[in-house]
Design a protein around this motif. Structure first.
Motif, PDB file in Angstrom:
ATOM      1  N   VAL A  86       1.760  10.791  -1.910  1.00 36.87           N
ATOM      2  CA  VAL A  86       2.888  10.193  -2.621  1.00 36.87           C
ATOM      3  C   VAL A  86       3.838  11.323  -2.986  1.00 36.87           C
ATOM      4  CG1 VAL A  86       3.636   8.978  -4.706  1.00 36.87           C
ATOM      5  CG2 VAL A  86       1.513   8.298  -3.545  1.00 36.87           C
ATOM      6  N   TYR A  87       5.094  11.192  -2.610  1.00 40.66           N
ATOM      7  CA  TYR A  87       6.100  12.224  -2.897  1.00 40.66           C
ATOM      8  C   TYR A  87       6.988  11.767  -4.053  1.00 40.66           C
ATOM      9  CZ  TYR A  87       4.811  14.074   1.701  1.00 40.66           C
ATOM     10  OH  TYR A  87       4.112  14.572   2.782  1.00 40.66           O
ATOM     11  N   LEU A  88       7.138  12.651  -5.028  1.00 42.72           N
ATOM     12  CA  LEU A  88       7.999  12.361  -6.177  1.00 42.72           C
ATOM     13  C   LEU A  88       9.110  13.397  -6.246  1.00 42.72           C
ATOM     14  CD1 LEU A  88       5.432  11.501  -9.015  1.00 42.72           C
ATOM     15  CD2 LEU A  88       6.463   9.965  -7.324  1.00 42.72           C
ATOM     16  N   SER A  89      10.321  12.933  -6.461  1.00 41.94           N
ATOM     17  CA  SER A  89      11.468  13.831  -6.576  1.00 41.94           C
ATOM     18  C   SER A  89      12.494  13.202  -7.498  1.00 41.94           C
ATOM     19  CB  SER A  89      12.083  14.104  -5.197  1.00 41.94           C
ATOM     20  OG  SER A  89      12.539  12.899  -4.607  1.00 41.94           O
ATOM     21  N   LEU A  90      13.604  13.900  -7.673  1.00 36.58           N
ATOM     22  CA  LEU A  90      14.716  13.387  -8.473  1.00 36.58           C
ATOM     23  C   LEU A  90      15.925  13.207  -7.567  1.00 36.58           C
ATOM     24  CD1 LEU A  90      14.415  15.594 -11.684  1.00 36.58           C
ATOM     25  CD2 LEU A  90      13.666  13.215 -11.403  1.00 36.58           C
ATOM     26  N   SER A  91      16.648  12.122  -7.781  1.00 39.67           N
ATOM     27  CA  SER A  91      17.855  11.895  -6.999  1.00 39.67           C
ATOM     28  C   SER A  91      18.919  12.912  -7.379  1.00 39.67           C
ATOM     29  CB  SER A  91      18.375  10.469  -7.234  1.00 39.67           C
ATOM     30  OG  SER A  91      18.757  10.307  -8.597  1.00 39.67           O
ATOM     31  N   GLN A  92      19.879  13.074  -6.485  1.00 42.37           N
ATOM     32  CA  GLN A  92      20.964  14.010  -6.744  1.00 42.37           C
ATOM     33  C   GLN A  92      22.249  13.475  -6.133  1.00 42.37           C
ATOM     34  OE1 GLN A  92      19.622  17.657  -4.959  1.00 42.37           O
ATOM     35  NE2 GLN A  92      19.897  16.945  -2.880  1.00 42.37           N
ATOM     36  N   VAL A 150      -0.166  10.108 -11.181  1.00 41.85           N
ATOM     37  CA  VAL A 150      -0.088   9.112 -10.106  1.00 41.85           C
ATOM     38  C   VAL A 150      -1.473   8.507  -9.890  1.00 41.85           C
ATOM     39  CG1 VAL A 150       0.449   8.706  -7.680  1.00 41.85           C
ATOM     40  CG2 VAL A 150       1.797  10.357  -8.997  1.00 41.85           C
ATOM     41  N   ILE A 151      -1.576   7.186 -10.021  1.00 37.67           N
ATOM     42  CA  ILE A 151      -2.842   6.484  -9.836  1.00 37.67           C
ATOM     43  C   ILE A 151      -2.613   5.269  -8.943  1.00 37.67           C
ATOM     44  CG2 ILE A 151      -4.728   5.227 -10.967  1.00 37.67           C
ATOM     45  CD1 ILE A 151      -4.185   6.867 -13.482  1.00 37.67           C
ATOM     46  N   LEU A 152      -3.459   5.121  -7.924  1.00 38.97           N
ATOM     47  CA  LEU A 152      -3.421   3.941  -7.066  1.00 38.97           C
ATOM     48  C   LEU A 152      -4.523   2.992  -7.516  1.00 38.97           C
ATOM     49  CD1 LEU A 152      -2.274   2.511  -4.526  1.00 38.97           C
ATOM     50  CD2 LEU A 152      -4.113   3.627  -3.234  1.00 38.97           C
ATOM     51  N   ILE A 153      -4.149   1.758  -7.827  1.00 38.87           N
ATOM     52  CA  ILE A 153      -5.089   0.758  -8.325  1.00 38.87           C
ATOM     53  C   ILE A 153      -5.293  -0.318  -7.255  1.00 38.87           C
ATOM     54  CG2 ILE A 153      -5.557  -0.918 -10.146  1.00 38.87           C
ATOM     55  CD1 ILE A 153      -3.487   0.677 -11.859  1.00 38.87           C
ATOM     56  N   ASN A 154      -6.552  -0.526  -6.867  1.00 36.29           N
ATOM     57  CA  ASN A 154      -6.879  -1.643  -5.989  1.00 36.29           C
ATOM     58  C   ASN A 154      -7.161  -2.840  -6.888  1.00 36.29           C
ATOM     59  OD1 ASN A 154      -8.297  -3.557  -4.347  1.00 36.29           O
ATOM     60  ND2 ASN A 154      -8.721  -1.937  -2.860  1.00 36.29           N
ATOM     61  N   ASP A 155      -6.183  -3.717  -7.018  1.00 36.66           N
ATOM     62  CA  ASP A 155      -6.308  -4.851  -7.934  1.00 36.66           C
ATOM     63  C   ASP A 155      -7.383  -5.826  -7.482  1.00 36.66           C
ATOM     64  OD1 ASP A 155      -4.067  -4.077  -9.656  1.00 36.66           O
ATOM     65  OD2 ASP A 155      -2.826  -4.532  -7.913  1.00 36.66           O
ATOM     66  N   ILE A 186      -7.745   5.127  -7.857  1.00 35.44           N
ATOM     67  CA  ILE A 186      -7.775   6.395  -7.138  1.00 35.44           C
ATOM     68  C   ILE A 186      -6.708   7.307  -7.736  1.00 35.44           C
ATOM     69  CG2 ILE A 186      -7.443   7.560  -4.931  1.00 35.44           C
ATOM     70  CD1 ILE A 186      -8.268   4.968  -3.543  1.00 35.44           C
ATOM     71  N   PRO A 187      -7.097   8.404  -8.401  1.00 43.87           N
ATOM     72  CA  PRO A 187      -6.097   9.347  -8.905  1.00 43.87           C
ATOM     73  C   PRO A 187      -5.596  10.257  -7.782  1.00 43.87           C
ATOM     74  CG  PRO A 187      -8.294  10.082  -9.499  1.00 43.87           C
ATOM     75  CD  PRO A 187      -8.466   8.759  -8.801  1.00 43.87           C
ATOM     76  N   PHE A 188      -4.309  10.522  -7.783  1.00 45.63           N
ATOM     77  CA  PHE A 188      -3.696  11.446  -6.828  1.00 45.63           C
ATOM     78  C   PHE A 188      -3.409  12.757  -7.557  1.00 45.63           C
ATOM     79  CE2 PHE A 188      -3.601   7.808  -4.318  1.00 45.63           C
ATOM     80  CZ  PHE A 188      -3.030   8.034  -3.075  1.00 45.63           C
ATOM     81  N   ALA A 221       4.325  16.775  -4.016  1.00 42.08           N
ATOM     82  CA  ALA A 221       3.397  16.009  -3.178  1.00 42.08           C
ATOM     83  C   ALA A 221       2.093  15.774  -3.936  1.00 42.08           C
ATOM     84  CB  ALA A 221       3.124  16.762  -1.882  1.00 42.08           C
ATOM     85  N   TYR A 222       1.749  14.512  -4.140  1.00 45.55           N
ATOM     86  CA  TYR A 222       0.518  14.116  -4.830  1.00 45.55           C
ATOM     87  C   TYR A 222      -0.423  13.530  -3.776  1.00 45.55           C
ATOM     88  CZ  TYR A 222       3.213  14.778  -9.106  1.00 45.55           C
ATOM     89  OH  TYR A 222       3.970  15.321 -10.120  1.00 45.55           O
ATOM     90  N   GLU A 223      -1.645  14.059  -3.688  1.00 51.07           N
ATOM     91  CA  GLU A 223      -2.516  13.729  -2.573  1.00 51.07           C
ATOM     92  C   GLU A 223      -3.868  13.180  -3.008  1.00 51.07           C
ATOM     93  OE1 GLU A 223      -2.932  17.180  -0.134  1.00 51.07           O
ATOM     94  OE2 GLU A 223      -0.827  17.185   0.525  1.00 51.07           O
TER      95      GLU A 223
END
Length: 301
Positions: free
Chosen positions: A49-55, A71-76, A82-84, A91-93
């Protein structure tokens, strides 16, 4: 005696282009917003998962990376999380253990992102993708401005049920064909949702958009055919949600906007599926999708 001066119209037109003014365009950029770029899949490879700021639209530098988020992915469906982990440069992996996958077909997911004092979520379903039946190629003579050489296409059949959407990705010798004009998205085997088709073989324009688009300003220009003997072709079909299909379609239109000349569309962000949980949370951008992926590889002989 007064005399009339006649100036040919083409000289007036030429004169109108002889002077140019520098125009500063205001993109109305006010402040940076969180951008979440999360295109995950069920393959047993590292998910990012990629996190950035707009410009500002006219800022000619890489966007600032967000390095301090959660960043956490939840299987509902299964009730698992799943923590990233941040690995650098936004980059969160997460890397699955042998035999571990992100989920199963039909599972519902929520991506949870905590940034500063705000919390954001986005939802996706893991939809099925049809198998790639075959990748074929042939030598074609020069025609309609296309050079003589080897051209390829893939065959696959849309899954039964109206409203299936896909992102077809092509790799040439391991390199992703990622020009905006090479973005290949399909709904029910055609271009559009609501086409009324179902369970058909993907139409020829979709099948043939696995051929590399020329780079006009390089040696790999329109005099070079897409493939040559020894090239490896990999085609992947990623199942995407209908909202992801619309997001990618708008993104492609925006990125190819310069090709539309006087008919270019106003610059705008693609609609996001990321929402802030707090009522006063700043707006976020980007998209989240979890895909099933099918693939095939061939070597041109």
């Amino acid at each position: 005696m007064n005399k009339l001066l006649y100036i040919p119209a083409f000289l007036l037109l030429l004169a109108s282009f002889s002077c140019t003014d520098v125009v500063d365009i205001d993109a109305n950029f006010e402040k940076s917003e969180l951008v979440i770029d999360a295109w995950l899949n069920q393959l047993d490879t590292t998910q990012t998962v990629y996190l950035s700021l707009s410009q500002d639209y006219f800022q000619a530098t890489a966007p600032p990376a967000v390095t301090d988020a959660t960043v956490i992915l939840i299987n509902d469906t299964k009730g698992t999380q799943i923590p990233f982990t941040h690995k650098g440069n936004g980059a969160y992996e997460w890397t699955p253990q042998p035999g571990e996958v992100i989920g199963d077909i039909g599972d519902a997911f929520t991506l949870s992102v905590g940034y500063q004092s705000w919390n954001y979520e986005a939802a996706s379903l893991l939809n099925p993708a049809p198998p790639v039946d075959s990748i074929v190629y042939e030598f074609r003579e020069e025609e309609l401005g296309f050079p003589a050489g080897i051209y390829a296409q893939f065959y696959a059949r849309d899954l039964p049920g109206v409203g299936n959407t896909y992102w077809i990705k092509t790799y040439k010798n391991g390199v992703f064909l990622n020009k905006p004009s090479e973005m290949n998205v399909s709904a029910d085997g055609t271009f559009d949702l609501g086409s009324g088709t179902d369970a058909i073989v993907f139409i020829p324009p979709i099948r043939e958009t696995i051929n590399r688009i020329p780079d006009e300003d390089t040696e790999d220009d329109d005099s070079v055919p897409p493939y040559a003997i020894g090239d490896e072709i990999r085609v992947e079909i990623h199942a995407i949600t209908n909202s992801a299909f619309r997001f990618l379609g708008i993104a492609r239109e925006q990125m190819t906007n310069g090709e539309n000349t006087i008919f270019a569309l106003p610059v705008a962000n693609s609609p996001t599926n990321v929402v802030g949980l707090e009522a006063d949370a700043p707006k976020a951008l980007g998209f989240f999708n979890v895909a099933m992926v099918t693939a095939m590889e061939v070597t041109v002989e």
